[in-house]
Structure formats: structure tokens, C-alpha cells
Enzyme design. Structure first.
Site, PDB file in Angstrom:
ATOM      1  CE1 TYR A   1       3.239   1.229   2.657  1.00  0.00           C
ATOM      2  CE2 TYR A   1       5.435   1.396   2.725  1.00  0.00           C
ATOM      3  CZ  TYR A   1       4.320   0.716   2.364  1.00  0.00           C
ATOM      4  OH  TYR A   1       4.179  -0.393   1.884  1.00  0.00           O
TER       5      TYR A   1
ATOM      6  NE  ARG B   1       5.031   4.075  -7.793  1.00  0.00           N
ATOM      7  CZ  ARG B   1       5.216   4.125  -8.917  1.00  0.00           C
ATOM      8  NH1 ARG B   1       5.391   5.381  -9.758  1.00  0.00           N
ATOM      9  NH2 ARG B   1       5.244   2.959  -9.905  1.00  0.00           N
TER      10      ARG B   1
ATOM     11  CG  ASP C   1       1.199  -1.627   7.890  1.00  0.00           C
ATOM     12  OD1 ASP C   1       0.557  -1.678   6.590  1.00  0.00           O
ATOM     13  OD2 ASP C   1       2.009  -2.231   8.193  1.00  0.00           O
TER      14      ASP C   1
ATOM     15  NE  ARG D   1       9.268 -14.951  10.700  1.00  0.00           N
ATOM     16  CZ  ARG D   1       8.116 -14.893   9.829  1.00  0.00           C
ATOM     17  NH1 ARG D   1       8.203 -15.564   8.914  1.00  0.00           N
ATOM     18  NH2 ARG D   1       7.345 -13.660  10.223  1.00  0.00           N
TER      19      ARG D   1
ATOM     20  CD  GLU E   1      -1.328  -4.060  -5.950  1.00  0.00           C
ATOM     21  OE1 GLU E   1      -2.097  -5.286  -4.997  1.00  0.00           O
ATOM     22  OE2 GLU E   1      -0.614  -3.476  -5.354  1.00  0.00           O
TER      23      GLU E   1
HETATM   24  P1  FAD Z   1      -8.324   6.364   3.776  1.00  0.00           P
HETATM   25  O1  FAD Z   1      -8.678   4.951   3.667  1.00  0.00           O
HETATM   26  O2  FAD Z   1      -7.532   6.532   2.160  1.00  0.00           O
HETATM   27  O3  FAD Z   1      -9.537   7.473   3.886  1.00  0.00           O
HETATM   28  C1  FAD Z   1      -9.467   8.470   3.392  1.00  0.00           C
HETATM   29  C2  FAD Z   1     -10.921   8.824   2.883  1.00  0.00           C
HETATM   30  O4  FAD Z   1     -10.969  10.436   2.697  1.00  0.00           O
HETATM   31  C3  FAD Z   1     -11.273   8.259   1.552  1.00  0.00           C
HETATM   32  O5  FAD Z   1     -12.404   7.595   1.575  1.00  0.00           O
HETATM   33  C4  FAD Z   1     -11.252   9.353   0.548  1.00  0.00           C
HETATM   34  O6  FAD Z   1     -12.212   9.243  -0.706  1.00  0.00           O
HETATM   35  C5  FAD Z   1     -11.651  10.527   1.650  1.00  0.00           C
HETATM   36  N1  FAD Z   1     -11.285  12.076   0.944  1.00  0.00           N
HETATM   37  C6  FAD Z   1      -9.980  12.287   0.743  1.00  0.00           C
HETATM   38  N2  FAD Z   1     -10.155  13.557   0.050  1.00  0.00           N
HETATM   39  C7  FAD Z   1     -11.577  14.042   0.230  1.00  0.00           C
HETATM   40  C8  FAD Z   1     -12.184  14.884   0.145  1.00  0.00           C
HETATM   41  N3  FAD Z   1     -11.721  16.183  -0.414  1.00  0.00           N
HETATM   42  N4  FAD Z   1     -13.379  15.183   0.504  1.00  0.00           N
HETATM   43  C9  FAD Z   1     -14.118  14.160   0.968  1.00  0.00           C
HETATM   44  N5  FAD Z   1     -13.476  12.972   1.188  1.00  0.00           N
HETATM   45  C10 FAD Z   1     -12.095  13.004   0.783  1.00  0.00           C
HETATM   46  N6  FAD Z   1      -2.582  -1.689   5.548  1.00  0.00           N
HETATM   47  C11 FAD Z   1      -2.555  -2.846   6.360  1.00  0.00           C
HETATM   48  O7  FAD Z   1      -2.466  -2.674   7.860  1.00  0.00           O
HETATM   49  N7  FAD Z   1      -2.517  -4.144   5.848  1.00  0.00           N
HETATM   50  C12 FAD Z   1      -2.605  -4.307   4.563  1.00  0.00           C
HETATM   51  O8  FAD Z   1      -2.383  -5.683   4.005  1.00  0.00           O
HETATM   52  C13 FAD Z   1      -2.523  -3.144   3.668  1.00  0.00           C
HETATM   53  N8  FAD Z   1      -2.559  -3.427   2.312  1.00  0.00           N
HETATM   54  C14 FAD Z   1      -2.528  -2.021   1.730  1.00  0.00           C
HETATM   55  C15 FAD Z   1      -2.565  -2.323   0.235  1.00  0.00           C
HETATM   56  C16 FAD Z   1      -2.593  -1.220  -0.406  1.00  0.00           C
HETATM   57  C17 FAD Z   1      -2.781  -1.262  -1.877  1.00  0.00           C
HETATM   58  C18 FAD Z   1      -2.582   0.002   0.154  1.00  0.00           C
HETATM   59  C19 FAD Z   1      -2.631   1.400  -0.762  1.00  0.00           C
HETATM   60  C20 FAD Z   1      -2.709   0.278   1.508  1.00  0.00           C
HETATM   61  C21 FAD Z   1      -2.724  -0.623   2.396  1.00  0.00           C
HETATM   62  N9  FAD Z   1      -2.698  -0.731   3.604  1.00  0.00           N
HETATM   63  C22 FAD Z   1      -2.465  -1.858   4.506  1.00  0.00           C
HETATM   64  C23 FAD Z   1      -2.659   0.753   4.499  1.00  0.00           C
HETATM   65  C24 FAD Z   1      -4.242   0.995   4.531  1.00  0.00           C
HETATM   66  O9  FAD Z   1      -5.027   1.068   3.428  1.00  0.00           O
HETATM   67  C25 FAD Z   1      -4.437   2.242   5.311  1.00  0.00           C
HETATM   68  O10 FAD Z   1      -3.323   2.301   6.475  1.00  0.00           O
HETATM   69  C26 FAD Z   1      -5.556   2.749   5.615  1.00  0.00           C
HETATM   70  O11 FAD Z   1      -6.687   2.330   4.867  1.00  0.00           O
HETATM   71  C27 FAD Z   1      -5.799   4.395   5.800  1.00  0.00           C
HETATM   72  O12 FAD Z   1      -6.830   4.718   6.342  1.00  0.00           O
HETATM   73  P2  FAD Z   1      -7.157   6.326   6.228  1.00  0.00           P
HETATM   74  O13 FAD Z   1      -8.664   6.526   6.877  1.00  0.00           O
HETATM   75  O14 FAD Z   1      -6.003   7.062   6.719  1.00  0.00           O
HETATM   76  O15 FAD Z   1      -7.228   6.768   4.848  1.00  0.00           O
HETATM   77  N1  UDP Z   2       9.099  -6.612  -1.478  1.00  0.00           N
HETATM   78  C1  UDP Z   2       9.793  -7.219  -2.286  1.00  0.00           C
HETATM   79  N2  UDP Z   2       9.261  -8.235  -2.859  1.00  0.00           N
HETATM   80  C2  UDP Z   2       8.285  -8.970  -2.567  1.00  0.00           C
HETATM   81  C3  UDP Z   2       7.475  -8.190  -1.481  1.00  0.00           C
HETATM   82  C4  UDP Z   2       8.219  -7.270  -1.076  1.00  0.00           C
HETATM   83  O1  UDP Z   2      11.059  -6.780  -2.754  1.00  0.00           O
HETATM   84  O2  UDP Z   2       7.846 -10.074  -3.136  1.00  0.00           O
HETATM   85  C5  UDP Z   2       9.670  -5.103  -0.841  1.00  0.00           C
HETATM   86  C6  UDP Z   2       9.386  -4.050  -1.735  1.00  0.00           C
HETATM   87  O3  UDP Z   2      10.250  -3.184  -1.914  1.00  0.00           O
HETATM   88  C7  UDP Z   2       8.107  -3.538  -1.003  1.00  0.00           C
HETATM   89  C8  UDP Z   2       8.510  -4.036   0.437  1.00  0.00           C
HETATM   90  O4  UDP Z   2       9.365  -5.354   0.379  1.00  0.00           O
HETATM   91  O5  UDP Z   2       7.870  -2.278  -1.490  1.00  0.00           O
HETATM   92  C9  UDP Z   2       7.228  -3.916   1.263  1.00  0.00           C
HETATM   93  O6  UDP Z   2       6.348  -4.929   0.854  1.00  0.00           O
HETATM   94  P1  UDP Z   2       4.911  -4.944   1.209  1.00  0.00           P
HETATM   95  O7  UDP Z   2       4.336  -6.135   0.739  1.00  0.00           O
HETATM   96  O8  UDP Z   2       5.047  -5.019   2.826  1.00  0.00           O
HETATM   97  O9  UDP Z   2       4.115  -3.537   0.742  1.00  0.00           O
HETATM   98  P2  UDP Z   2       2.536  -3.291   0.723  1.00  0.00           P
HETATM   99  O10 UDP Z   2       2.457  -3.106  -0.942  1.00  0.00           O
HETATM  100  O11 UDP Z   2       1.978  -4.438   1.404  1.00  0.00           O
HETATM  101  O12 UDP Z   2       2.644  -2.086   1.677  1.00  0.00           O
END
Ligand code: FAD
Ligand code: UDP
Length: 371
Positions: A352, A247, A354, A174, A304
Site C-alpha cells: 500500500y 480492493r 503512497d 491533533r 467513488e
Molecule cells: P500504477 O500507477 O498502478 O502503474 C502500474 C502500470 O502498469 C499501470 O499503468 C498498468 O496499466 C500497467 N500494467 C499492469 N499490468 C500490465 C501488463 N500486464 N502489461 C502492461 N502494462 C501493465 N498516493 C499518494 O501519495 N497520495 C494520494 O493521495 C493517493 N491517493 C490514491 C487514491 C487511490 C484511489 C489509489 C488507488 C491510490 C492512491 N495513491 C496515493 C497511491 C498511488 O496511486 C500509488 O502509490 C502509485 O500510483 C503507484 O505507482 P505504480 O507505478 O506502482 O503503479
Molecule cells: N478513514 C476513516 N474515515 C475517513 C477517512 C479515513 O475512517 O473519513 C480511515 C479508513 O480506515 C481509511 C484509512 O483511514 O482506510 C486511511 O484513509 P486515507 O484517506 O489515508 O486512505 P486513501 O484512500 O487516501 O489511501
């Protein structure tokens, strides 16, 4: 059969589907292999702080339908994500905006910033082929080197020139003084924590924890007409076509006897040398106060670390490159033949997603399945 649906996974996808199925008069059993509900949005209360146990989760969406839906189960606060980047002790505002450009180059006006970016992006000619080229063509080499390269390579364990460019398209650029990380109409954190929100979705629904579907598949399948599976799709098929890559993330969480560690919910460490990618200070998702509005005397931080997934680890992020895309497609074709199983969510669909996209998908699937 005892239930209409067996929902495998009590994350956001499973919880929304289960809620909708119950609302349509269906009988539902939800299982999860973890000892708690909520999947990756699980929060735990430590000294009045809702700790995001599987990483920082900030809800944001432009989808009015999703917002109207999810706010039935929680009231959201006004949290706006504004992470700070720490590059070897230099602090920059994220996402890339006038504050960032001013700190990086000393530029003051949007025109000066644009000129600087244009000068640097000119090294990329033609359509950017990978994340590195895409990043340089968006914001120039200086920002790429200091704020993108190290962070991205730590997060994905791969060189920026080997990563798909869409990963970076999520980040806004921005020419205004606006540190809001997301371009979203609606944003916030559910007051009382995500776990409570999921518990509300699951109200009145039978849940069995510590139950692994794949280890007890025949027995569990015999309980329900249909299965909604939200675990990893390759695991469902016993990895018979090979492993999809993910990952993984590891968190080192500490309770500190001080009120303020870093003054912000998220600080990204964007150099290559610091081993962690970011530090989350959980109390700032709720402005450092407890439910009664009292300032909290202590703080909880999580470092993390990103790592390659190997069997036995928690899969966090699907690695959506071409190779995995092809393998996923083969698994998807197998999945289509499993007529009684719906594959949903981030792991079931290897996307991937959200949170808002997961809710939208679960609602779409519910409508198709239940209406
Ligand atoms: P999950 O939450 O993974 O649920 C799947 C469930 O299935 C788990 O509880 C697992 O234990 C269970 N399961 C798997 N296999 C089995 C089995 N064989 N038997 C029984 N149970 C099982 N999204 C955002 O919008 N904003 C954010 O800021 C954001 N930050 C994130 C940061 C990180 C580090 C990560 C990894 C993801 C982030 N996300 C974020 C994405 C968000 O976490 C996901 O979109 C959402 O939680 C996915 O929901 P889900 O139900 O598909 O999967
Ligand atoms: N990213 C970066 N620097 C930062 C934050 C994010 O280069 O300080 C890039 C990085 O490639 C990352 C992508 O932007 O994989 C998406 O970041 P975001 O924070 O949206 O990912 P999240 O981990 O929250 O899914």
C-alpha cells in the site's frame, strides 16, 4: 537484444526507473496495457480542469530526496488536503483535530478534548488487536462510530474488527486547530497535471500503449535483457498459487454546469448508508482556476465506490492482511528466481505505497541496478 530494459507499466515506478535507466545511457522500452501513460496518477483535461481519473492524488512527503527529485519534473502548487466528513448531513473537519472535537462534543480547549478522548478510550484495555480497537483507543467511540466505522467498512468491504490496525495509523490525531490531513514537510499537486509530469519523466523514451505484457510475453521478453515489471505479481505467475486480494474502486464522473458543487476537493461520506465513500471535486486541487488564473465556470465531480476486486477489474488497493501476506511471500520467493525480472511498485510488490514511497523505491532500485 534491442533494449537493455523493458519496463512494464508507465506509472510512477516505471516512469522513474525508465528515466534513470536512460540517464545512465541504457536503452529502454516502456509498455502499458492502458491507452495512456501515468498509471493511476493519470489526469485528463476536461474544460480546463485536471481530472484525477483513478482517484484523488495528493502528493505529500517528508523525504527531501524524493521532493528534490520529483520537483525537477513539475512545479507543485500549495494545495493542502483538508477533507470534510459528511455524516448524515453533519459536517466534520478531518483529520481528527480541535475543529472535529469541538463539533462532536462542544469541547473548547485541548484539555477538555483530551479528557473526553481519555474517557472514551478507556474501554480498550491492552494492545489494540484490530482497526476497531485501535481507532477507539486513538479517538474514542463517538468518532469511531460517526467518522470511521462506516467509511472504513465501505472502503474495505470488511468489518473494522477484521482489519489490521495499521490502516488507521496513517490518520493524524491533533489537539490543535489544524485541518492538514498529512503530517508532511512537502505537499502539493503538480501544476499542469500528473500526466504532464510523467510525460516529462518519459521524455525521449519509446512508449508503446495498448500493449499487454502477459499476452505477448515471449515476444516482448526477446526484446530486452531485463524486465522491470510493475503489474500485479500474482498475474505475472498466472495466479498459480491463488489470487491475492485487492480492493477495486469505481468512479462515476460528471461534468456539472455550475461553478461550485461542494466547496472542497474531497468530502468523505462516513455513514454506512450512502453508497459512495467520497466525492471529489477536481477543480479545487487547483483552487478552481485554469492555468491563466481564470475562474472556471463549470465543475467535474467523481463519486467513488469501493468494491471487491475480481479478475478483469482494475486492482487498486492491496489488502495487506495476514492471509495475503503469506501468499505474497510465496509469490515473492518465485519472483526471486526470475533473475532477469525486477518486480516493482504497488502491484509488483503488493504494498500500500503512497506516491513518494514508490518514487523512493524506484530510485533505490535504480541505484542498485544502474550505478
Ligand atoms: P500504477 O500507477 O498502478 O502503474 C502500474 C502500470 O502498469 C499501470 O499503468 C498498468 O496499466 C500497467 N500494467 C499492469 N499490468 C500490465 C501488463 N500486464 N502489461 C502492461 N502494462 C501493465 N498516493 C499518494 O501519495 N497520495 C494520494 O493521495 C493517493 N491517493 C490514491 C487514491 C487511490 C484511489 C489509489 C488507488 C491510490 C492512491 N495513491 C496515493 C497511491 C498511488 O496511486 C500509488 O502509490 C502509485 O500510483 C503507484 O505507482 P505504480 O507505478 O506502482 O503503479
Ligand atoms: N478513514 C476513516 N474515515 C475517513 C477517512 C479515513 O475512517 O473519513 C480511515 C479508513 O480506515 C481509511 C484509512 O483511514 O482506510 C486511511 O484513509 P486515507 O484517506 O489515508 O486512505 P486513501 O484512500 O487516501 O489511501
Amino acid at each position: 537484444m534491442k533494449y537493455d530494459y523493458l519496463v512494464v507499466g508507465s506509472g510512477l515506478y516505471g516512469a522513474v526507473f525508465a528515466h534513470e535507466a536512460k540517464a545512465h545511457g541504457k536503452s529502454v522500452l516502456v509498455i502499458d496495457k492502458r491507452p495512456h501513460v501515468a498509471g493511476n496518477v493519470y489526469t485528463e483535461n476536461v474544460e480546463g480542469i485536471h481530472v484525477h481519473v483513478y482517484g484523488a492524488h495528493i502528493f505529500h512527503t517528508n523525504d527531501r530526496k524524493v521532493w528534490d527529485y520529483i520537483t525537477r519534473f513539475a512545479e507543485f502548487n500549495r494545495f493542502t488536503n483538508s477533507p470534510v466528513a459528511n455524516y448524515k448531513g453533519e459536517l466534520y473537519s478531518l483529520p481528527f483535530n480541535m475543529y472535529t472535537f469541538n463539533k462532536m462534543w462542544g469541547v473548547v480547549t485541548p484539555e477538555e478534548a483530551e479528557a473526553k478522548i481519555n474517557e472514551q478510550r478507556s474501554e480498550i484495555t491492552g494492545t489494540p488487536k484490530n482497526l476497531e480497537e485501535r481507532a477507539i483507543s486513538l479517538v474514542g467511540r463517538d468518532i469511531f462510530e460517526k467518522l470511521i466505522k462506516g467509511y472504513t467498512e465501505k472502503q474495505w468491504g470488511r468489518d473494522c474488527s477484521e482489519l489490521p490496525s495499521f490502516i488507521i495509523k496513517r490518520l493524524p490525531v491533533r489537539l490543535t486547530f489544524d485541518n492538514n490531513y498529512f503530517n508532511a514537510l512537502y505537499q502539493g499537486i503538480p501544476m499542469g497535471g500528473y500526466t504532464r509530469m510523467i510525460e516529462k519523466l518519459l521524455e525521449g523514451i519509446e512508449v508503446r500503449l495498448n500493449t499487454d505484457y502477459l499476452e505477448n510475453k515471449a515476444e516482448l521478453d526477446s526484446l530486452a535483457e531485463k524486465v522491470v515489471y510493475t503489474g500485479p505479481i500474482d498475474a505475472y505467475f498466472g495466479y498459480r498459487l491463488g489470487y491475492l486480494e485487492y480492493r477495486s474502486v469505481r468512479f462515476e464522473t460528471e461534468l456539472l454546469d455550475q461553478p461550485n458543487f461542494q466547496g472542497n476537493a474531497a468530502v468523505n461520506y462516513t455513514d454506512r448508508e450512502t453508497p459512495w465513500t467520497r466525492i471529489i471535486e477536481h477543480k479545487w486541487f487547483e483552487f478552481g482556476r485554469d492555468a491563466e488564473g481564470n475562474d472556471l465556470p463549470k465543475t467535474v465531480i467523481s463519486r467513488e465506490y469501493s468494491s471487491e476486486w475480481k479478475p478483469g477489474d482494475e486492482p487498486y488497493y492491496p489488502v495487506n492482511n495476514e492471509k495475503n501476506g503469506r501468499l505474497y511471500e510465496q509469490y515473492r520467493q518465485l519472483a526471486e528466481k526470475e533473475r532477469h525480472v525486477i518486480f516493482g511498485g504497488r502491484l509488483g510488490q503488493y504494498r500500500y505505497y503512497d506516491m513518494d514511497q514508490v518514487i523512493a523505491e524506484a530510485l533505490r532500485c535504480s541505484e542498485q541496478e544502474l550505478d
